[in-house]
Design a protein around this motif. Structure first.
Motif, PDB file in Angstrom:
ATOM      1  N   ARG A   1       0.838  -1.192   0.000  1.00 41.28           N
ATOM      2  CA  ARG A   1       0.000   0.000   0.000  1.00 41.28           C
ATOM      3  C   ARG A   1       0.876   1.245   0.000  1.00 41.28           C
ATOM      4  NH1 ARG A   1      -3.153  -2.724   4.913  1.00 41.28           N
ATOM      5  NH2 ARG A   1      -0.958  -3.252   5.204  1.00 41.28           N
ATOM      6  N   ILE A   2       0.525   2.196  -0.838  1.00 39.12           N
ATOM      7  CA  ILE A   2       1.331   3.394  -1.037  1.00 39.12           C
ATOM      8  C   ILE A   2       0.524   4.622  -0.651  1.00 39.12           C
ATOM      9  CG2 ILE A   2       2.575   4.807  -2.721  1.00 39.12           C
ATOM     10  CD1 ILE A   2       2.985   2.308  -4.412  1.00 39.12           C
ATOM     11  N   VAL A   3       1.165   5.542   0.053  1.00 39.08           N
ATOM     12  CA  VAL A   3       0.611   6.875   0.289  1.00 39.08           C
ATOM     13  C   VAL A   3       1.575   7.880  -0.322  1.00 39.08           C
ATOM     14  CG1 VAL A   3      -0.079   8.612   1.969  1.00 39.08           C
ATOM     15  CG2 VAL A   3      -0.566   6.194   2.413  1.00 39.08           C
ATOM     16  N   VAL A   4       1.057   8.744  -1.183  1.00 38.33           N
ATOM     17  CA  VAL A   4       1.862   9.783  -1.829  1.00 38.33           C
ATOM     18  C   VAL A   4       1.368  11.140  -1.355  1.00 38.33           C
ATOM     19  CG1 VAL A   4       2.575  10.834  -4.006  1.00 38.33           C
ATOM     20  CG2 VAL A   4       2.228   8.356  -3.875  1.00 38.33           C
ATOM     21  N   LEU A   5       2.275  11.977  -0.903  1.00 39.15           N
ATOM     22  CA  LEU A   5       1.956  13.361  -0.533  1.00 39.15           C
ATOM     23  C   LEU A   5       2.626  14.290  -1.531  1.00 39.15           C
ATOM     24  CD1 LEU A   5       0.977  15.613   1.469  1.00 39.15           C
ATOM     25  CD2 LEU A   5       3.226  15.380   2.568  1.00 39.15           C
ATOM     26  N   THR A   6       1.851  15.198  -2.111  1.00 42.85           N
ATOM     27  CA  THR A   6       2.444  16.170  -3.026  1.00 42.85           C
ATOM     28  C   THR A   6       2.253  17.586  -2.501  1.00 42.85           C
ATOM     29  OG1 THR A   6       0.461  16.464  -4.423  1.00 42.85           O
ATOM     30  CG2 THR A   6       1.973  14.675  -5.002  1.00 42.85           C
TER      31      THR A   6
ATOM     32  N   LEU B   1      -1.622   6.213   6.471  1.00 43.16           N
ATOM     33  CA  LEU B   1      -0.193   6.270   6.794  1.00 43.16           C
ATOM     34  C   LEU B   1       0.200   5.145   7.744  1.00 43.16           C
ATOM     35  CD1 LEU B   1       0.188  10.117   7.326  1.00 43.16           C
ATOM     36  CD2 LEU B   1       1.291   8.791   5.519  1.00 43.16           C
ATOM     37  N   ALA B   2      -0.680   4.834   8.682  1.00 41.74           N
ATOM     38  CA  ALA B   2      -0.384   3.794   9.664  1.00 41.74           C
ATOM     39  C   ALA B   2      -0.373   2.402   9.050  1.00 41.74           C
ATOM     40  CB  ALA B   2      -1.404   3.851  10.802  1.00 41.74           C
TER      41      ALA B   2
END
Length: 235
Positions: A3-8, A163-164
Motif C-alpha cells: 500500500r502506497i501513500v503519496v503526498l504532493t 499512513l499507519a
C-alpha cells in the motif's frame, strides 16, 4: 501487495507554471498570509481575499499537468494495491492528469464554502462578496473552499489511518515545514513504511530512507517507472 501513500506539495506544480509558496519566487514573498489566508482576513476585507484567490483560480485554469502529475495518475491506475494520493495543492492538476481519486487536504480552488452554514459547492469563475449561498441563502458569506492558516486540514482521519497501514510513503515537492503534513513521514516511518523524498532540494529530514533530487517532471516519472518495472513512457 504494498500500500502506497503519496503526498504532493507545491513543488510538483512548479513546472506547470504555478509558483511555490516558500521558494525565492514564492507566493508568500509577495503577499502577507495574514491579509489573505486567514478567517480574520476574510472577515476584515473579503474583497481583497477574493481578488487574491480569483487570480490564483485563473492561473490554475491556464496551467497544464506536467509529467509528474501524469506519472502519479499512471501509478494509481497500474499499481495492484491501494495508492492514496494526498495533496497540499489546490490547483486540480492531479485530476486533470487523470488521477482517479485525490485527497485535497487544503481544499480546492474550484470549490466554494459558505462561511455561515458550511455548505460546500463546485465553483467556476470569479467569486465576490455579493455571492449568495444556494443552501442557506446568506449573502456575502461565500469564500474559497481553502483551508486557511489556523483551520484543520480536510480528511485527516483517513490520511492518518492510511499512513499507519502504508508500506511505502512518498513525499514529492514539499518543503517539510508545514504541519500536519510535515509530520506524515514520522507516522509512516513509525508504522514500518519505507519512506522516500522526491524534491528539487532535500529537506534534510532524517526520517526519509531515500532521497532523490531534481525537477519533479524528471524524477517522479523515473521513480514510478521503477516501481512498475516499466519504462517511464511505456504501457
Amino acid at each position: 501487495m504494498s500500500r502506497i501513500v503519496v503526498l504532493t506539495g507545491a513543488g510538483i506544480s512548479a513546472e506547470s507554471g504555478l509558483a511555490t509558496f516558500r521558494g525565492d519566487d514564492g507566493t508568500w514573498n509577495s503577499v502577507r498570509l495574514e491579509d489573505v489566508a486567514t478567517p480574520g482576513a476574510f472577515a476584515r476585507d473579503p474583497a481583497k481575499v477574493h481578488a487574491f484567490y480569483n487570480a490564483r483560480r485563473v492561473q490554475a485554469a491556464q496551467a497544464q499537468p506536467n509529467a509528474a502529475h501524469v506519472a502519479l495518475a499512471r501509478l494509481q491506475a497500474e499499481w495492484p494495491d491501494a495508492v492514496l494520493l494526498v495533496t497540499q495543492n489546490v490547483d486540480g492538476l492531479h485530476e486533470r492528469a487523470g488521477a482517479a481519486e485525490v485527497v485535497h487536504m487544503h481544499g480546492q480552488l474550484d470549490r466554494a464554502l459558505c462561511a455561515g452554514c458550511g455548505a460546500g459547492t463546485p465553483w467556476v469563475g470569479a467569486m465576490s462578496a455579493a455571492d449568495v449561498c444556494t443552501a442557506c441563502g446568506r449573502p456575502g458569506g461565500m469564500r474559497p473552499d481553502i483551508v486557511w492558516f489556523g483551520e484543520m486540514p480536510y480528511r485527516m482521519e483517513l490520511i492518518e489511518a492510511a499512513l499507519a497501514q502504508a508500506d511505502l510513503f512518498v513525499a514529492i515537492g514539499t518543503s517539510g515545514t508545514v504541519y500536519p503534513a510535515a509530520g506524515f513521514v514520522e507516522i509512516a516511518a513509525a508504522a514500518g513504511a519505507r519512506t522516500v523524498e522526491l524534491n528539487l532540494e532535500p529537506t534534510g529530514n532524517p526520517r526519509f530512507h531515500e532521497v532523490r533530487t531534481g525537477p519533479a517532471g524528471e524524477i517522479v516519472p523515473a521513480f514510478v517507472a521503477g516501481l512498475l518495472n516499466r519504462p517511464a513512457g511505456g504501457n
